[in-house]
Each structure stands twice: as C-alpha cells, then as structure tokens.
Design an enzyme around this catalytic site. Structure first.
Site, PDB file in Angstrom:
ATOM      1  N   CYS A  85     -14.349   0.319 -14.815  1.00  0.00           N
ATOM      2  CA  CYS A  85     -14.270   0.476 -13.256  1.00  0.00           C
ATOM      3  C   CYS A  85     -13.129   1.486 -13.213  1.00  0.00           C
ATOM      4  O   CYS A  85     -13.582   2.489 -12.296  1.00  0.00           O
ATOM      5  CB  CYS A  85     -14.032  -0.787 -12.698  1.00  0.00           C
ATOM      6  N   CYS A  88      -8.564  -0.697 -11.974  1.00  0.00           N
ATOM      7  CA  CYS A  88      -7.097  -1.273 -12.771  1.00  0.00           C
ATOM      8  C   CYS A  88      -6.940  -0.578 -13.927  1.00  0.00           C
ATOM      9  O   CYS A  88      -7.815  -0.527 -14.739  1.00  0.00           O
ATOM     10  CB  CYS A  88      -7.283  -2.818 -13.040  1.00  0.00           C
ATOM     11  N   CYS A 166     -14.357  -8.745  -7.076  1.00  0.00           N
ATOM     12  CA  CYS A 166     -13.299  -7.945  -7.837  1.00  0.00           C
ATOM     13  C   CYS A 166     -11.899  -8.687  -7.780  1.00  0.00           C
ATOM     14  O   CYS A 166     -11.443  -9.136  -6.675  1.00  0.00           O
ATOM     15  CB  CYS A 166     -12.929  -6.622  -6.743  1.00  0.00           C
ATOM     16  N   TYR A 319       6.480   9.143   9.554  1.00  0.00           N
ATOM     17  CA  TYR A 319       5.205   8.701   9.067  1.00  0.00           C
ATOM     18  C   TYR A 319       5.279   7.167   9.447  1.00  0.00           C
ATOM     19  O   TYR A 319       5.057   6.364   8.410  1.00  0.00           O
ATOM     20  CB  TYR A 319       5.329   8.918   7.434  1.00  0.00           C
ATOM     21  N   GLU A 340       3.862  10.080  13.978  1.00  0.00           N
ATOM     22  CA  GLU A 340       2.684   9.669  13.058  1.00  0.00           C
ATOM     23  C   GLU A 340       1.622  10.925  13.339  1.00  0.00           C
ATOM     24  O   GLU A 340       1.591  11.113  14.482  1.00  0.00           O
ATOM     25  CB  GLU A 340       2.393   8.267  13.327  1.00  0.00           C
ATOM     26  N   ASP A 388       8.447   7.633   5.250  1.00  0.00           N
ATOM     27  CA  ASP A 388       7.428   6.598   4.444  1.00  0.00           C
ATOM     28  C   ASP A 388       6.006   7.376   3.975  1.00  0.00           C
ATOM     29  O   ASP A 388       5.185   7.234   4.661  1.00  0.00           O
ATOM     30  CB  ASP A 388       7.142   5.407   4.976  1.00  0.00           C
ATOM     31  N   CYS A 415       5.278   6.056  -2.290  1.00  0.00           N
ATOM     32  CA  CYS A 415       4.108   5.351  -3.220  1.00  0.00           C
ATOM     33  C   CYS A 415       4.201   6.236  -4.316  1.00  0.00           C
ATOM     34  O   CYS A 415       2.858   6.270  -5.118  1.00  0.00           O
ATOM     35  CB  CYS A 415       3.081   5.349  -2.100  1.00  0.00           C
TER      36      CYS A 415
END
Ligand code: SAH
Length: 459
Positions: A85, A88, A166, A319, A340, A388, A415
């Site tokens: 997939c 992950c 999932c 953000y 934003e 962010d 992130c």
C-alpha cells in the site's frame, strides 16, 4: 563504462550483508563493499540476503530476500497489505523503535541541513495506542468486473486495490466509505476513469470529529450532476445517523489532485464539530484539520508551554488554518492575530472564535508573508509568533519579517524536519535567535512522518 566497473553490485545478483541505518523513507541502508543499497523492510543491525533490483551511479535498490539475524526491534506487521500500500512504512518496527527513529531523524536533520549541532531534541512523544488514529480518509474509487471498489493505489502505480479496513484509520470512517460505495453502486453510479476521463465518482472522503462522533462525507465527482442524488442522500442518512454533513466536491480536471474548487453542501451542516481541550471547532470540508486528534492536544499543549503566556502578550499565529492554535492560545494571551491562505478556513476561524466566546482574536485571509508586514506597518508588535507552515516550510519573506518584528519567542510547529532545519538556520544565523529545544510529537504512527515543536528565544 569505466565508472560502472567500480560499482560492486549487479542487477539480479544476491548479496549477504548487514543493515547499517534507516533512511528517512524507512528503507534499510545496507552496504556492499561500502556501496549503499536501499532495502525496504530491512532494519538496522540485521544480517540479510538482498537481491539487487536497480543500480544507480552512487547507490542501488535491493529487495529483502532473507533475514538471517533479525533486529530485536522487529515486529510482525499486522496489516495484510503492508509494503504493497505505501501508506505506512514502519509497521515492521516496534513502536518504541519508531519513536527513537523519529528523534534520531530530527537530530540528524538539524545537524546536516541546519548546521545546528547542540540543539536539545527531546524523546518523541508517542501514543498509548498507535493505531486507528486518523480522523480523515480519502479513498479513490474504481471499478472491477463492473462493481465499484474503494481502496488504495498500489505503491508507485495507479492500480487500485480493494481494501475495506485501514489499520491507522478510525473504524467508523472505514465503515462509512464502504457503505457509501455500496449505496453508489446500488444507484448505478460509475467510477471515474482517469484513462478515458469518463465516469462520475472519483473519491469518497470521510472525516470524523473524535469528541462528538459527527461525520462528514464528501463525494468528489467529475461533474456537478450526481445521478440519483436524492436516493443516495436518503440512504446515507438512514444507514449512518452519525453523518451530519454530506458534501459534493466537483473536480472536472485531468489531475491526481483530489479536490476541485467547487463545493456544494448536499445535505445537513456545512461543518462538523470537534473539541480540543475544551475549545470547540467547526470544520468545513476544505479546511485543514490535524489528522490525529489524540496527539494534536499534546502538540498544542507543547506550543502553549513554549509560548509561555501570562495574559499580557500579543501573539501572531501564522498559517493558522481554522484557528485551532490561535484559539488555544487566546485563552492565555492578551490578543491573538491569525493569518491563513484559505478563505474558507478563515471563515471557520472567525466563527470558531464566536462559538467559544473568544473576543481577543483577529483573523485575516491571505499569505502570511504578505499580511504580517501589513500588521507590522499598522504598529502591531508581537511578543510571541507561532508558525505552523505546510511541508515546504516558511516563505523567506516571512522569516525576514519575523527578524524585524523581533518577538521574544518564536514557536515553530513543523511537519517536515528538513524545512524546519533550513528555517531555524536562517533565524539563528542572523544572530538574533537561539533554539532552546525541539520536541518531536508522533502525529503519524507507523509512517516515517515526524511532527516537531521548536522553541526559539530572542538573545
Ligand atoms: N495551525 C493549523 C494549520 C496548520 S497546516 C492547525 O494546526 O490546524 C498549514 C496551514 O497553512 C494550512 O491551513 C494552509 O492552508 C496554510 N497555508 C499554506 N501556505 C500559506 C501561506 N503562504 N500563508 C498563510 N497560510 C498558508
């Protein structure tokens, strides 16, 4: 040709060696006579036999053929389609191993890409139960033997594989996806076919709010017309009372971008309501919302702690999305300004302030790098700035504005460790700021993604 002679591996040949490291994509790094071979599913310290599948100038790709000595961190991947997939990458690594890997990845990236040698990177904050955590699923729809299927694309391909559960997804969302697929089939809805650019249904999106249980279904269709619309809506409502909002998004383009520009509410509310530590949020279909609600609370608590608010501070949240961090901080600050780029998200943010009786927050739609200099010209001085940004990090103009605004503290939520490293380097190389600490938070268990909260203080 002379150069290829120095490459010590050959395609389709087998080699036995030891795995030394794990890449940021989660593949093992094995060395054959010093030449790196990337081997998915192999773990550091393992003694393996690999088969070379592709040779490049400076590295090769291999397939794990046999593990002679397994790592003590190796676990059985519970998902039947793990590896196929691509959602992950780390199910074969113990959860403790995953948390350590993420801390290491952040430390190394800050050093390598930011030249930040001595930054304190804390152990990753993990989840008690690192499964079924996602609150949003986006499932492509296809056809097999003239039945509708909803599942996932095989890694690096456009072959759709049927999958109804999932393991990192909220179960209720998986249920609704399959229910909606069956309902659409009952009414003869055809799947969109990217080759012929014909058909109707492209994706089924389901988002849930953890604290209220509310669910939103978004049907992404090629055209604005949806045959049998009334019947489809009725059946979804009858079968899934927790669905409070049914939305249609129209995406007429030949693209693999999921959402189009046009959104119509077919039935129910425009938003679903969630709560984070006592603050309520209404979230509309197009707005960004963190996908792991359990860890979001821990992340925001860290951001709040790093902001170190006494009630006197003016805060800018760049953000800001639907105002989640802004409103979280507004309870402890004098005033919060949020900016934003998505206008719908700013509409949500303004309504969310009202919803929580928060009157010390101001929101503006626009690019953070454009709006912040305007605020500065208006004489707004920020004591704390929270950023962010998306994966590409902060715009350089925004970093420069922060350097002239000189807030006492900058809280950087990221992130992507690579752009975090780059941006922290810009802020510290100016001489004005120092990085106090970085806290990785595991928002995406079983995957290689890492979220961080970093604190910078004015020197
Ligand atoms: N802080 C929010 C949202 C973070 S996601 C939360 O925790 O929920 C990053 C957000 O940045 C997205 O909502 C995206 O739409 C927005 N964004 C992207 N580029 C931007 C820019 N140049 N200026 C302002 N916002 C931007």
């Amino acid at each position: 040709m002379a150069q290829s002679k120095q490459i010590p591996v050959e395609k389709n040949k087998y080699y036995r060696t030891t795995v030394e490291d794990l890449t940021h994509e989660g593949a093992g790094v094995a060395k054959v006579d010093g030449f790196p071979v990337f081997v998915p599913k192999a773990l550091p310290a393992e003694d393996i036999t690999l088969k070379i599948v592709k040779v490049k100038k400076n590295f090769a790709f291999g397939r794990l053929v046999e593990t002679h000595q397994a790592s003590s961190d190796r676990v059985e991947a519970p998902c039947p389609v793990f590896g196929e997939c691509g959602g992950c990458q780390l199910q074969h690594l113990s959860y403790e191993g995953q948390l350590a890997y993420k801390q290491r990845q952040v430390t190394e990236t800050l050093k390598r890409l930011g030249g930040l040698e001595d930054v304190v990177v804390h152990p990753t904050i993990g989840m008690e139960d690192p499964w079924s955590y996602r609150n949003k699923v986006q499932t492509p729809v296809g056809e097999r033997n003239s039945s509708l299927i909803a599942g996932f694309y095989k890694q690096r391909s456009h072959e759709l594989v049927d999958l109804d559960v999932c393991m990192i997804q909220n179960e209720a969302n998986d249920d609704v996806v399959q229910g909606v697929r069956a309902i659409a089939e009952t009414y003869g809805i055809r799947a969109y076919d990217e080759k012929t650019h014909k058909g109707t249904l492209r994706h089924i999106l389901v988002r849930n709010a953890k604290t209220t249980g509310e669910q939103m279904v978004t049907l992404v269709t090629k055209n604005a017309t949806l045959p049998n619309k009334a019947n489809i809506i009725r059946d979804i409502r009858e079968q899934y009372p927790s669905v409070v909002s049914i939305v249609q998004n129209v995406n007429p383009k030949r693209t693999n971008v999921i959402l189009g520009a046009e959104t119509n509410v077919l039935w129910g509310k425009e938003t679903i309501r969630d709560e984070i530590d006592g603050v309520s949020f209404d979230i509309s279909s197009l707005s960004f919302y963190q996908v792991n609600p359990v860890q979001t609370e821990k992340l925001y608590e860290k951001a709040l702690k790093y902001a170190s608010l006494t009630g006197e501070e003016t805060v800018i949240d760049a953000y800001c999305g639907i105002g989640t961090i802004s409103l979280f901080l507004a309870r402890k600050a004098k005033h919060v300004y949020g900016v934003e780029i998505v206008p719908e998200a700013i509409e949500d943010a303004k309504k969310n302030a009202v919803l929580n009786d928060i009157d010390n927050a101001t929101f503006a739609a626009g690019k953070a790098e454009d709006v912040m200099p305007t605020w500065q010209k208006q004489g707004i001085h920020a004591d704390v700035i929270v950023v962010d940004p998306p994966r590409k990090g902060c715009d350089d103009a925004l970093l420069q504005t922060m350097l002239t605004m000189k807030p006492n503290r900058i809280v950087y939520v990221s992130c992507n460790p690579a752009t975090l490293a780059r941006d922290l380097a810009t802020l510290t190389n100016s001489g004005a700021y120092e990085v106090k600490e970085v806290q990785p938070v595991d928002m995406f268990p079983q995957t290689t993604h890492v979220e961080c909260c970093a604190l910078l203080v004015l020197k």
